[in-house]
Design an enzyme around this catalytic site. Sequence first.
Site, short mmCIF file in Angstrom:
data_model
loop_
_atom_site.label_atom_id
_atom_site.label_comp_id
_atom_site.label_asym_id
_atom_site.label_seq_id
_atom_site.Cartn_x
_atom_site.Cartn_y
_atom_site.Cartn_z
CB SER A 298 -0.95 -0.08 1.20
OG SER A 298 -2.10 0.68 0.93
CG HIS B 3 -5.66 -2.59 0.11
ND1 HIS B 3 -4.86 -2.21 -0.96
CD2 HIS B 3 -5.20 -1.88 1.19
CE1 HIS B 3 -3.98 -1.31 -0.54
NE2 HIS B 3 -4.17 -1.09 0.75
C1 GTR Z 1 -5.43 4.48 1.52
C2 GTR Z 1 -4.83 5.28 0.39
C3 GTR Z 1 -4.05 4.37 -0.49
C4 GTR Z 1 -3.15 3.45 0.29
C5 GTR Z 1 -3.71 3.01 1.63
C6 GTR Z 1 -2.71 2.48 2.63
O1 GTR Z 1 -6.26 5.22 2.31
O2 GTR Z 1 -5.88 5.87 -0.32
O3 GTR Z 1 -3.34 5.13 -1.44
O4 GTR Z 1 -1.91 4.01 0.42
O5 GTR Z 1 -4.36 4.03 2.28
O6 GTR Z 1 -1.54 2.78 2.61
O7 GTR Z 1 -3.13 1.76 3.52
#
Ligand code: GTR
Length: 429
Positions: free
Chosen positions: A264, A410
């Site tokens: 992420s 995710h």
């Molecule tokens: C989210 C963000 C993503 C990603 C994620 C994370 O809120 O929109 O770009 O980076 O966080 O890092 O957990």
Amino acid sequence: MLRHSISLFALALLPATATAQKDFVANYDEDKIAPFQLPDPLQTESGDQVTDAEMWTSVRRPELVKLFQSHVYGRGPAACKITHKQVSTTEDALGGKALRREVDVFFGNPGESPSMRLLIYTPKSASSKSAAFLGLNFQGNHTVDPDPTISLNTSWVRSRQGTTDENRSTESARGVASSRWPVEMIIDRGYALVTIYYGDIDPDFDDGFENGIHGHFKSETESIPQGERWGSIAAWAYGLSRALDYLQQDDSVDGSRVAVFGHSRLGKTSLWAGASDPRFKLVISNNSGCGGAALSRRAVGETVGRINTSFPHWFSDNFVQYNENENACPVDQHQLIALMAPRAVYVASATEDRWADPKGEFLACVHADPVFRLLGTDGMGGAEPPAKMPEADAAIKSGTIGYHLRTGKHDVTAYDWSQYLDFADRNLK
Ligand code: GTR
């Protein structure tokens, strides 16, 4: 932490982006993507075609690194001298399979500079120094494994129900991230694992240059033009490079065979670390999305405007110019992937992670492929890059650019790691 001091230019944009944030509706419809042209990784700024490895290395690659520094991530200070201190050694971690150590690495001299704590596992079966995976973690080293003897991180953490108290981690946080860190599987495959809490380097909130390494390198930072100063992603990447400086002196880890890994926002970070520091032999992006592996120009899921509004401290001030204006940016993220060439890079997406635009992540690999081939590698493998996205869970891992689309959300899972380990067997061993 970087304060985004407001330039006149950004001020003019502020009301619009604040509205954009409130009213933001992500696009997931391929038919609604505005037409765009990707900048050619193999054409120099003066319009010349890059025809060989020499020209890539001496002209185009440095040009691209500079463009990403000036327009996307920002620029930080030169490498500082590091010092280190052993904190703990456990001879029989993981039921005797691994040596586990904690080492504090200082961004300067102890007592005068901030430090980050490296948690290092090395396989005891190894007869020589081990290749390693190096990755930042989100909640503290004590969250990657439930072992109660790992030191509990005491720095600021984002508050999470059940595991924090007033932005400090509690005992109940032990092992909560262990599904993302299959330490035993990594050790069984003969690799070392090194992890660091990302907040040791720079806490993930905007406090106006006070804490973390942004605060420590205040005068160096102030000598850089405002719009080009490093954001947090660049600061975390700088920390990874200093961790690599240490690993190159370590007795059990082979510092010339280190894979940098991240998920992420930390996947965006591993990509920038790998692009800006060619000593990383393999670079892994897990679900990195916008500002990571996904093409910004597609503006599918999270967009440049949206990310700069939600997380104003992650990128340089200059990046704000490309909010709802991606085509004006001189670079796009396939060129970031290309900066790894001819080293190995792996990009992973997940079917339910539409916010990160899996297709945009795949296409960035496809459009980076010509650079890898020019440099004498096989790119995504085969005679040419795949014409369409692979099916879910059918990893492309025979070439120098790996890619998979995992079923699910995710996250980082054992499936993801098992692909990375296979890929490392071919590219790191
Ligand atoms: C989210 C963000 C993503 C990603 C994620 C994370 O809120 O929109 O770009 O980076 O966080 O890092 O957990």
